[in-house]
Design a protein around this motif. Structure first.
Motif, PDB file in Angstrom:
ATOM      1  N   ASN A   1       0.827  -1.214   0.000  1.00  0.00           N
ATOM      2  CA  ASN A   1       0.000   0.000   0.000  1.00  0.00           C
ATOM      3  C   ASN A   1       0.856   1.256   0.000  1.00  0.00           C
ATOM      4  OD1 ASN A   1      -2.383   1.370  -0.148  1.00  0.00           O
ATOM      5  ND2 ASN A   1      -2.968   1.094   2.005  1.00  0.00           N
TER       6      ASN A   1
ATOM      7  N   ARG B   1      -9.573  -2.993  -1.887  1.00  0.00           N
ATOM      8  CA  ARG B   1      -9.416  -2.539  -0.505  1.00  0.00           C
ATOM      9  C   ARG B   1     -10.587  -1.662  -0.065  1.00  0.00           C
ATOM     10  NH1 ARG B   1      -3.222  -1.382  -1.841  1.00  0.00           N
ATOM     11  NH2 ARG B   1      -2.233  -3.234  -0.926  1.00  0.00           N
ATOM     12  N   GLU B   2     -10.959  -0.708  -0.911  1.00  0.00           N
ATOM     13  CA  GLU B   2     -12.056   0.181  -0.548  1.00  0.00           C
ATOM     14  C   GLU B   2     -13.382  -0.570  -0.501  1.00  0.00           C
ATOM     15  OE1 GLU B   2     -11.981   3.335   0.453  1.00  0.00           O
ATOM     16  OE2 GLU B   2      -9.793   3.132   0.443  1.00  0.00           O
TER      17      GLU B   2
ATOM     18  N   THR C   1     -13.736  -3.670   0.324  1.00  0.00           N
ATOM     19  CA  THR C   1     -13.714  -4.432   1.573  1.00  0.00           C
ATOM     20  C   THR C   1     -14.069  -3.539   2.752  1.00  0.00           C
ATOM     21  OG1 THR C   1     -11.974  -5.846   0.636  1.00  0.00           O
ATOM     22  CG2 THR C   1     -12.296  -5.929   3.022  1.00  0.00           C
ATOM     23  N   LYS C   2     -13.589  -2.296   2.726  1.00  0.00           N
ATOM     24  CA  LYS C   2     -13.922  -1.351   3.790  1.00  0.00           C
ATOM     25  C   LYS C   2     -15.415  -1.044   3.816  1.00  0.00           C
ATOM     26  CE  LYS C   2     -11.073   2.012   4.178  1.00  0.00           C
ATOM     27  NZ  LYS C   2     -10.353   3.302   3.932  1.00  0.00           N
ATOM     28  N   ASP C   3     -16.057  -1.080   2.649  1.00  0.00           N
ATOM     29  CA  ASP C   3     -17.500  -0.823   2.555  1.00  0.00           C
ATOM     30  C   ASP C   3     -18.339  -2.068   2.823  1.00  0.00           C
ATOM     31  OD1 ASP C   3     -16.837   1.742   1.929  1.00  0.00           O
ATOM     32  OD2 ASP C   3     -17.129   1.527  -0.236  1.00  0.00           O
ATOM     33  N   LYS C   4     -17.706  -3.122   3.359  1.00  0.00           N
ATOM     34  CA  LYS C   4     -18.402  -4.357   3.734  1.00  0.00           C
ATOM     35  C   LYS C   4     -18.962  -5.113   2.528  1.00  0.00           C
ATOM     36  CE  LYS C   4     -17.676  -3.242   7.999  1.00  0.00           C
ATOM     37  NZ  LYS C   4     -16.566  -3.917   8.761  1.00  0.00           N
TER      38      LYS C   4
ATOM     39  N   ARG D   1      -7.914  -6.710   6.999  1.00  0.00           N
ATOM     40  CA  ARG D   1      -9.112  -5.925   6.675  1.00  0.00           C
ATOM     41  C   ARG D   1     -10.397  -6.704   6.949  1.00  0.00           C
ATOM     42  NH1 ARG D   1      -7.612  -1.385   3.700  1.00  0.00           N
ATOM     43  NH2 ARG D   1      -5.397  -1.405   3.114  1.00  0.00           N
TER      44      ARG D   1
ATOM     45  N   ARG E   1     -11.346  -9.734   5.887  1.00  0.00           N
ATOM     46  CA  ARG E   1     -11.829 -10.656   4.855  1.00  0.00           C
ATOM     47  C   ARG E   1     -11.027 -11.950   4.969  1.00  0.00           C
ATOM     48  NH1 ARG E   1     -16.273 -11.315   3.074  1.00  0.00           N
ATOM     49  NH2 ARG E   1     -16.428  -9.047   2.775  1.00  0.00           N
TER      50      ARG E   1
END
Length: 762
Positions: free
Chosen positions: A105, A148-149, A151-154, A187, A189
C-alpha cells in the motif's frame, strides 16, 4: 497416517526434541523472549503453538519477524501490539519491485478515481469482472485499491482478492502475494478454500529470491488447522502443500506433512498424494547424486538403494489400500513408481519395472529375470554410477606400485555390493500379481474386468513408453524392446496399442542400440509412414542407426530406402537426417574394406581391376555417384524452397502455420540447409576430382560440374551469415503435392448404406 519410515522417524524426532524444552501443550515453545514479556496481555497464540514441534531445531519459529507475522495473521486480539513492535519493512529495493509496493500500500492513487469506480461496482460479479480487466492490463494499483475500498465498505470481495493473489503468483512474486494475503486478513476478509489452494499451488512454482516458499506455505497450511479457522485442510490442500515441498526439495517437511495423514477416511492419501511423494523421492535421488564426486561411487550406490527402498515402502501402502478397495490405482502413480525404479542400480530394478507393469496392467513380462548370481549393476546402467563397467577382457595399461590395476576412482567391488544388498530391506513379493487371474487387461473400449476388484489400469501409449524406456536402459535392450513392440502393437491381443510419435521414437532408439537398420526400415514401411507418424526426428534416428550398422553389407540399401521414404512422407527433408546420411557416406569412404562387400553398387560399371588401389578408387567414386542419385530429389526440394527466400520466424504467424497442412517441425533452419547443400557440393567435387577423370565420360563429368556450379553460391563465406536466424518454409506447390500424396495414401471413408441414408432423410 503413512506407514513410512521417514514419517515415523519425524514424528519421533519432534516429540523428543521438544520434550527437553517445554510440554507439547505449551503454546509458547519457540516464541521470542520479548513476546514472553507481554504474554499476559497477548493471551494464547495458537498459530505459534501449532509450530512448536521442532521449532528450535528447525529454526523457523524462532525468527522474530516470522513469529510476529504468524501471530498477527491468526489472532486479531494482538494486531495492534504486533504492529507496534514490528520492525519497519526495509525500503531498499521497493523501487525495483513495483508490485511489492502496491502490496504494501505504498503506491498512492487518487481517491476520487477509486470512488468513481466503486459507484458502478456495487455488485460483486461486476466488480470481479472489472478487476479481471484491470489485471489483464497490468493495472494492479487501481485493482488493489478498488478491492481494498470495497472491503472497507463491507462488500463481498473474497473472489476479487483471490484474483489478485493469483495475479501476483503468475508474475512469480510470492512476496507480494503474501503481503496481499496478510492485508486481506487484516481488513477482516478471511480467505476461502480456493484462496488457500491458490497460494499453495502458486508457491510450488515460485522461484523468487528472498522468500522461503516451503516455510511460507507451511505457515498457510498450518493456519487452516487452527481452531479459529473456518476451513479444514482437504486432500487438495494437502497435495498442494506436498507439491510445494517436492518442487523445492524439502523432504523433511514433506515427510512431516505426510506423516500426519490418516490411513482411512476422506483426508487419507489419494492417488495424487502418492504420485507427488514418489516423484519427490526420485527428484531427491537425482539431486543428491549430482553433488557426489567422481570417486564417490559407493555413496551414489547406497543413495540410489535408499531411495528405491523408501519408494517400495510407499508402494506397500498403496497395495494395502488397493487390495482393500479404498484406493483406485491411476496411470500417473504407476509411472511415478517406475521412475523411482529407473534410478536404481541395475537390471534388477529395471526388471522390477516390468513386473510393476504386469502387476498393474496385466501385460506379461517378456524379459528374462536377471540371475541372482550376477552383480546387480549391469554394464549399461553402470555408467549411471559414475564409474566405467568392469571388462575382464580389456587390458589395463596402468598399475600401481604393488602391481595392482590402477584407476582414478574407487572400485565398487562385489564384496561391497553384497554387503549393501544384505542391508537392503527385502521386498521379494512386492510386485507379485494382485488382480484375479480371471481378469483380462483393461482397454478404453472394453473393460472386461469390471466385475473384479481391484482392477487393472487402462493401457495406452504412456505404458508403452514406460516399457520401452525401461528396455532401453537394460542390457538386452534390443531383444526386450522388440518383444514388447511386437506384442503390444502388432499382435491381436485385445489391448493392442496404436503407437504415437513418442513411442515410435523410443522404439527407434532401441533399434539404434542394436544396430538394426533392416528392422528400422520395416517399421517405417509397415507402421510409421502409412499411419502418418513420420517426422524429421524419426528419420534422423533411423539414419544414425544405419551409421552404427556400417559393417552390414546392406546398410547402403537401407539408408537409400529411408531417404526415399522421407521424400514421400515429409513435405521438407530433415537436415539432420541428410547430414546423417552424408556422415555414413564419409565413414564408408574412410573404410574402403566395407565397400568390397557393400550391396547397392552393382549397377555401376567397373572399368579397372589392375590393382587394389585402383579398385578402391573406383568403389569410392561409385559410392558417391550412388549417394548423389538418392540425394538429388531432396536437394531439389531444398533448393526450390531456398530460391523463394528464407523467411524470418516473425514473418510467419502461428495461425498460418496451422493452416499449411503439415507439422511446423518440418520447417528447417536456414543455416543448417546451407550446411547440407555445401556438403552435397563437396560430395560432387570428389566425383569430378582430376584423379577420377578417367573413370567418367565427358558428358557425365560436365553434368557433375554444372551441378557443383549451381551449388557454389551456398559455399560462399557470406552464405552462412545471410541465412543465420532464418527459417526455410516449403513452397505452396510443395505443400499441395504433399497433401495430394498423403490423400492418396489415406483410404476414403466408407459410403453410407441406402437404409442409413433413408433413415437420415426421415
Amino acid at each position: 497416517m503413512l506407514r513410512c519410515s521417514h514419517a515415523a522417524a519425524f514424528r519421533m524426532q519432534f516429540k523428543s526434541s521438544t520434550a527437553l524444552r517445554a510440554p507439547l501443550s505449551s503454546p509458547w515453545v519457540g516464541v521470542p523472549q520479548r513476546l514472553l514479556a507481554i504474554a499476559p496481555r497477548l493471551g494464547t497464540v495458537h498459530s505459534i503453538a501449532t509450530d512448536n514441534m521442532g521449532a528450535t531445531s528447525r529454526g523457523y519459529s524462532t525468527h522474530p519477524d516470522f513469529a510476529q507475522e504468524v501471530a498477527q495473521d491468526d489472532d486479531a486480539s494482538i494486531k495492534p501490539i504486533m504492529v507496534q513492535t514490528r520492525r519497519p519493512f526495509p525500503r531498499k529495493g521497493l523501487d525495483e519491485d513495483p508490485l511489492l509496493r502496491v502490496a504494501m500500500n505504498k503506491a498512492p492513487i487518487s481517491a476520487k478515481v477509486v470512488e468513481m469506480e466503486l459507484t458502478w461496482l456495487r455488485d460483486k460479479v461486476v466488480m470481479v469482472q472489472r478487476v479481471d480487466r484491470l489485471l489483464k492490463q497490468d493495472n494492479i494499483t487501481l485493482a488493489a485499491e478498488i478491492v481494498r475500498e470495497a472491503t472497507k465498505d463491507k462488500m463481498d470481495t473474497t473472489v476479487a482478492w483471490n484474483r489478485i493473489l493469483d495475479y501476483c503468483l503468475m508474475k512469480d512474486n510470492a512476496k507480494a502475494a503474501f503481503k496481499f494475503w496478510n492485508d486481506m486478513k487484516k481488513r477482516g476478509r478471511q480467505p476461502n478454500e480456493w484462496a488457500y489452494t491458490i497460494m499453495l499451488s502458486g508457491l510450488s512454482k515460485s522461484n523468487q529470491a528472498g522468500i522461503n516458499p516451503v516455510r511460507t506455505a507451511r505457515t498457510i497450511y498450518r493456519s487452516m488447522q487452527a481452531p479459529s479457522s473456518r476451513f479444514r485442510p482437504s486432500t487438495i490442500h494437502t497435495n498442494a502443500m506436498l507439491n510445494v515441498c517436492a518442487k523445492h526439495g524439502d523432504m523433511d517437511t514433506l515427510w512431516e506433512i505426510a506423516g500426519d495423514l490418516p490411513e482411512e477416511g476422506p483426508l487419507s492419501p489419494d492417488d495424487i498424494t502418492y504420485t507427488i511423494i514418489l516423484n519427490a523421492i526420485r527428484s531427491s535421488i537425482q539431486r543428491d547424486i549430482r553433488v557426489f564426486q567422481l570417486d564417490e561411487v559407493e555413496r551414489a550406490y547406497h543413495r540410489r538403494l535408499e531411495g528405491v527402498t523408501e519408494a517400495k515402502r510407499i508402494w506397500t501402502d498403496v497395495l494395502y489400500r488397493w487390495k482393500k478397495g479404498t484406493l483406485e490405482l491411476k496411470n500417473e502413480m504407476v509411472s511415478a513408481m517406475a521412475g523411482v525404479l529407473w534410478e536404481g542400480n541395475g537390471d534388477r530394478h529395471l526388471y522390477e519395472v516390468l513386473q510393476l507393469i504386469n502387476q498393474t496392467t496385466g501385460i506379461p513380462v517378456l524379459a528374462q529375470e536377471p540371475s541372482p548370481d550376477l552383480p546387480m549393476v549391469s554394464r549399461r546402467s553402470f555408467s549411471r554410477l559414475k564409474s566405467p563397467a568392469e571388462d575382464p577382457t580389456e587390458d589395463v595399461p596402468f598399475v600401481d606400485e604393488q602391481g595392482k590395476p590402477f584407476t582414478g576412482v574407487e572400485q565398487v567391488t562385489h564384496e561391497k555390493l553384497d554387503m549393501a544388498e544384505e542391508k537392503e530391506e527385502k521386498f521379494d513379493n512386492i510386485f507379485d500379481p494382485v488382480v484375479s487371474p480371471d481378469a483380462v487387461p483393461y482397454t478404453d473400449s472394453n473393460n472386461y474386468n469390471s466385475l473384479f476388484s481391484p482392477r487393472y489400469i487402462p493401457i495406452g501409449n504412456r505404458e508403452l513408453t514406460v516399457i520401452l524406456d525401461t528396455a532401453l536402459m537394460m542390457t538386452s535392450a534390443t531383444y526386450i524392446g522388440k518383444n514388447y513392440w511386437q506384442h503390444l502393437t502388432r499382435e491381436n491381443t485385445g489391448y493392442q496399442i496404436d503407437p504415437d510419435d513418442r513411442s515410435c521414437v523410443r522404439y527407434l532408439r532401441i533399434l539404434r542400440v542394436g544396430r538394426s537398420s533392416r528392422v528400422t526400415v520395416e517399421v517405417f514401411k509397415g507402421q510409421i509412414v502409412p499411419e502418418g507418424k513420420a517426422e524429421g526426428k524419426a528419420f534422423h534416428i533411423a539414419l544414425s542407426t544405419c551409421r552404427r550398422d556400417r559393417k552390414n553389407p546392406n546398410v547402403l540399401k537401407n539408408a537409400n530406402e529411408l531417404l526415399k521414404l522421407m521424400d514421400q512422407a515429409l513435405v521438407m527433408p530433415d537436415h539432420r537426417a541428410m547430414l546423417g546420411y552424408l556422415d555414413l557416406i564419409q565413414i564408408l569412404q574412410d573404410n574402403p574394406q566395407y565397400l568390397v562387400s557393400l550391396n547397392g553398387l552393382e549397377g555401376i560399371q567397373r572399368r579397372s581391376t589392375r590393382n587394389l588401389g585402383a579398385v578402391g578408387r573406383e568403389l569410392m567414386v561409385d559410392l558417391h555417384i550412388a549417394a548423389l542419385d538418392n540425394l538429388r530429389p531432396l536437394v531439389a526440394k531444398l533448393e526450390e524452397a531456398m530460391s523463394e527466400g528464407a523467411r524470418g520466424s516473425s514473418s510467419y504467424s502461428r495461425k498460418r502455420d496451422s493452416e499449411l497442412g503439415f507439422s511446423i517441425k518440418q520447417v528447417q533452419p536456414g543455416y543448417q540447409v546451407v550446411t547440407v547443400l555445401t556438403r552435397v557440393r563437396m560430395l560432387i567435387d570428389f566425383i569430378v576430382h582430376p584423379d577420377n577423370e578417367r573413370l567418367l565420360s565427358k558428358s557425365a563429368r560436365q553434368a557433375f560440374l554444372e551441378e557443383s556450379k549451381a551449388l557454389r553460391k551456398y559455399s560462399k563465406l557470406d552464405a552462412m551469415e545471410k541465412y543465420k536466424g532464418k527459417l526455410v518454409y516449403p513452397t505452396e506447390s510443395q505443400v499441395r503435392a504433399y497433401q495430394e500424396r498423403i490423400a492418396s495414401l489415406t483410404p476414403p471413408p466408407p459410403l453410407e448404406s441406402p437404409s442409413a441414408s433413408e433413415d437420415a432423410d426421415v
